[in-house]
Each structure stands twice: as structure tokens, then as C-alpha cells.
Design a protein around this motif. Sequence first.
Motif, PDB file in Angstrom:
ATOM      1  N   ALA A  31      75.148  56.739  31.786  1.00  0.00           N
ATOM      2  CA  ALA A  31      75.080  58.205  31.904  1.00  0.00           C
ATOM      3  C   ALA A  31      74.266  58.607  33.132  1.00  0.00           C
ATOM      4  CB  ALA A  31      74.481  58.820  30.641  1.00  0.00           C
ATOM      5  N   PHE A  32      73.128  57.971  33.360  1.00  0.00           N
ATOM      6  CA  PHE A  32      72.292  58.308  34.515  1.00  0.00           C
ATOM      7  C   PHE A  32      73.052  58.061  35.821  1.00  0.00           C
ATOM      8  CE2 PHE A  32      67.569  58.668  33.433  1.00  0.00           C
ATOM      9  CZ  PHE A  32      67.810  59.161  32.182  1.00  0.00           C
ATOM     10  N   VAL A  33      73.718  56.916  35.908  1.00  0.00           N
ATOM     11  CA  VAL A  33      74.454  56.599  37.128  1.00  0.00           C
ATOM     12  C   VAL A  33      75.614  57.578  37.322  1.00  0.00           C
ATOM     13  CG1 VAL A  33      75.930  54.872  38.244  1.00  0.00           C
ATOM     14  CG2 VAL A  33      73.767  54.180  37.200  1.00  0.00           C
ATOM     15  N   MET A  34      76.310  57.900  36.252  1.00  0.00           N
ATOM     16  CA  MET A  34      77.429  58.835  36.373  1.00  0.00           C
ATOM     17  C   MET A  34      76.943  60.237  36.739  1.00  0.00           C
ATOM     18  SD  MET A  34      79.958  56.907  36.266  1.00  0.00           S
ATOM     19  CE  MET A  34      81.134  58.209  36.573  1.00  0.00           C
ATOM     20  N   MET A  35      75.786  60.642  36.244  1.00  0.00           N
ATOM     21  CA  MET A  35      75.236  61.937  36.651  1.00  0.00           C
ATOM     22  C   MET A  35      74.932  61.929  38.143  1.00  0.00           C
ATOM     23  SD  MET A  35      72.771  63.237  33.576  1.00  0.00           S
ATOM     24  CE  MET A  35      72.561  61.854  32.484  1.00  0.00           C
ATOM     25  N   HIS A  36      74.371  60.836  38.620  1.00  0.00           N
ATOM     26  CA  HIS A  36      74.040  60.716  40.037  1.00  0.00           C
ATOM     27  C   HIS A  36      75.305  60.765  40.887  1.00  0.00           C
ATOM     28  CE1 HIS A  36      71.798  59.556  43.583  1.00  0.00           C
ATOM     29  NE2 HIS A  36      72.627  58.535  43.769  1.00  0.00           N
ATOM     30  N   ILE A  37      76.305  59.976  40.518  1.00  0.00           N
ATOM     31  CA  ILE A  37      77.558  59.946  41.272  1.00  0.00           C
ATOM     32  C   ILE A  37      78.233  61.319  41.241  1.00  0.00           C
ATOM     33  CG2 ILE A  37      79.912  59.013  41.266  1.00  0.00           C
ATOM     34  CD1 ILE A  37      78.649  56.333  40.324  1.00  0.00           C
ATOM     35  N   GLY A  38      78.284  61.922  40.073  1.00  0.00           N
ATOM     36  CA  GLY A  38      78.913  63.232  39.946  1.00  0.00           C
ATOM     37  C   GLY A  38      78.266  64.277  40.834  1.00  0.00           C
ATOM     38  N   CYS A  39      76.946  64.260  40.889  1.00  0.00           N
ATOM     39  CA  CYS A  39      76.235  65.226  41.742  1.00  0.00           C
ATOM     40  C   CYS A  39      76.463  64.929  43.215  1.00  0.00           C
ATOM     41  CB  CYS A  39      74.746  65.211  41.412  1.00  0.00           C
ATOM     42  SG  CYS A  39      74.358  65.895  39.790  1.00  0.00           S
ATOM     43  N   GLU A  63      76.096  64.286  21.922  1.00  0.00           N
ATOM     44  CA  GLU A  63      74.970  64.971  22.563  1.00  0.00           C
ATOM     45  C   GLU A  63      74.768  64.473  23.991  1.00  0.00           C
ATOM     46  OE1 GLU A  63      74.657  63.302  19.610  1.00  0.00           O
ATOM     47  OE2 GLU A  63      74.505  64.956  18.186  1.00  0.00           O
ATOM     48  N   LEU A  64      74.930  63.174  24.190  1.00  0.00           N
ATOM     49  CA  LEU A  64      74.779  62.599  25.522  1.00  0.00           C
ATOM     50  C   LEU A  64      75.903  63.085  26.439  1.00  0.00           C
ATOM     51  CD1 LEU A  64      73.337  60.716  27.495  1.00  0.00           C
ATOM     52  CD2 LEU A  64      74.691  58.829  26.552  1.00  0.00           C
ATOM     53  N   GLU A  65      77.118  63.117  25.922  1.00  0.00           N
ATOM     54  CA  GLU A  65      78.247  63.605  26.714  1.00  0.00           C
ATOM     55  C   GLU A  65      78.039  65.060  27.125  1.00  0.00           C
ATOM     56  OE1 GLU A  65      83.045  64.383  26.391  1.00  0.00           O
ATOM     57  OE2 GLU A  65      82.143  62.857  25.112  1.00  0.00           O
ATOM     58  N   GLN A  66      77.597  65.887  26.196  1.00  0.00           N
ATOM     59  CA  GLN A  66      77.362  67.300  26.513  1.00  0.00           C
ATOM     60  C   GLN A  66      76.235  67.453  27.525  1.00  0.00           C
ATOM     61  OE1 GLN A  66      79.276  69.889  25.745  1.00  0.00           O
ATOM     62  NE2 GLN A  66      80.594  68.342  24.846  1.00  0.00           N
ATOM     63  N   PHE A  67      75.165  66.654  27.373  1.00  0.00           N
ATOM     64  CA  PHE A  67      74.055  66.709  28.319  1.00  0.00           C
ATOM     65  C   PHE A  67      74.531  66.295  29.708  1.00  0.00           C
ATOM     66  CE2 PHE A  67      70.448  64.937  30.598  1.00  0.00           C
ATOM     67  CZ  PHE A  67      69.542  65.978  30.492  1.00  0.00           C
ATOM     68  N   LEU A  68      75.309  65.212  29.781  1.00  0.00           N
ATOM     69  CA  LEU A  68      75.830  64.735  31.055  1.00  0.00           C
ATOM     70  C   LEU A  68      76.668  65.818  31.730  1.00  0.00           C
ATOM     71  CD1 LEU A  68      77.376  61.242  31.652  1.00  0.00           C
ATOM     72  CD2 LEU A  68      78.370  63.262  32.654  1.00  0.00           C
ATOM     73  N   LYS A  69      77.590  66.405  30.997  1.00  0.00           N
ATOM     74  CA  LYS A  69      78.438  67.459  31.558  1.00  0.00           C
ATOM     75  C   LYS A  69      77.611  68.635  32.057  1.00  0.00           C
ATOM     76  CE  LYS A  69      82.473  66.697  28.599  1.00  0.00           C
ATOM     77  NZ  LYS A  69      83.254  67.313  27.517  1.00  0.00           N
ATOM     78  N   LYS A  70      76.656  69.076  31.241  1.00  0.00           N
ATOM     79  CA  LYS A  70      75.837  70.225  31.613  1.00  0.00           C
ATOM     80  C   LYS A  70      74.996  69.918  32.859  1.00  0.00           C
ATOM     81  CE  LYS A  70      72.414  73.537  29.838  1.00  0.00           C
ATOM     82  NZ  LYS A  70      72.486  74.254  31.051  1.00  0.00           N
ATOM     83  N   TYR A  71      74.383  68.746  32.886  1.00  0.00           N
ATOM     84  CA  TYR A  71      73.557  68.378  34.038  1.00  0.00           C
ATOM     85  C   TYR A  71      74.379  68.406  35.324  1.00  0.00           C
ATOM     86  CZ  TYR A  71      70.404  66.018  37.168  1.00  0.00           C
ATOM     87  OH  TYR A  71      69.603  65.721  38.257  1.00  0.00           O
ATOM     88  N   VAL A  72      75.542  67.764  35.284  1.00  0.00           N
ATOM     89  CA  VAL A  72      76.384  67.698  36.484  1.00  0.00           C
ATOM     90  C   VAL A  72      76.873  69.085  36.879  1.00  0.00           C
ATOM     91  CG1 VAL A  72      78.543  66.793  37.433  1.00  0.00           C
ATOM     92  CG2 VAL A  72      77.048  65.298  36.100  1.00  0.00           C
ATOM     93  N   ASN A  73      77.299  69.871  35.915  1.00  0.00           N
ATOM     94  CA  ASN A  73      77.767  71.227  36.230  1.00  0.00           C
ATOM     95  C   ASN A  73      76.663  72.101  36.802  1.00  0.00           C
ATOM     96  OD1 ASN A  73      80.449  70.809  35.421  1.00  0.00           O
ATOM     97  ND2 ASN A  73      80.028  71.391  33.318  1.00  0.00           N
ATOM     98  N   ASP A  74      75.425  71.900  36.367  1.00  0.00           N
ATOM     99  CA  ASP A  74      74.293  72.704  36.840  1.00  0.00           C
ATOM    100  C   ASP A  74      73.720  72.232  38.171  1.00  0.00           C
ATOM    101  OD1 ASP A  74      74.577  74.185  34.541  1.00  0.00           O
ATOM    102  OD2 ASP A  74      72.811  73.353  33.531  1.00  0.00           O
ATOM    103  N   HIS A  75      74.040  71.014  38.578  1.00  0.00           N
ATOM    104  CA  HIS A  75      73.465  70.478  39.821  1.00  0.00           C
ATOM    105  C   HIS A  75      74.564  70.219  40.808  1.00  0.00           C
ATOM    106  CE1 HIS A  75      70.246  69.853  36.910  1.00  0.00           C
ATOM    107  NE2 HIS A  75      69.442  69.998  37.915  1.00  0.00           N
TER     108      HIS A  75
END
Length: 75
Positions: A31-39, A63-75
Motif C-alpha cells: 500500500a505504501f509503495v502504491m501510494m507513492h507510485i500513484g502520487c 479500510e486500507l483500500e479506502q485509505f489508499l484511494k483517499k490518500y492518492v486522490n488528496d495528494h
Amino acid sequence: MQSLIINFRQELESLPKPILVHCKSGKRSGAFVMMHIGCQKDMSGEEVIKQAEEMGFECDVPELEQFLKKYVNDH
């Protein structure tokens, strides 16, 4: 949690490459790596989840999927 991800992303940029990221189950590290790549690639949260699944990452914790989506969408 967001500050932890911000710190993680900053550290990734400063480390020599290649980098291996892991955790016990693979869910947090994935999840952390995918958030980084997505951003980095200016992707949407949905695009990140789709790419992660194509790469073999299963995000079976809603919950992790929703957090990941929200983080990427917000950044």
C-alpha cells in the motif's frame, strides 16, 4: 498515519536505488509503495488499485483500500 506515509515517501527519494520494501504480510508495504507510485504518476485512487491488482497486490482490507484511494486522490 498520513505523516508516516509522507516520511516514507521522502525517505524513498533519498535512498540509493534499487529499493526493497517489505513487511510481514506485504499489505502495508504494498500500500505504501502504491501510494507513492500513484502520487508520482498523478494517478487516481481507482487507477492505483487497478494497477496494484494487475501487479498481484491484493488489498483485501476495505479500510486500507479506502485509505489508499483517499490518500492518492488528496495528494
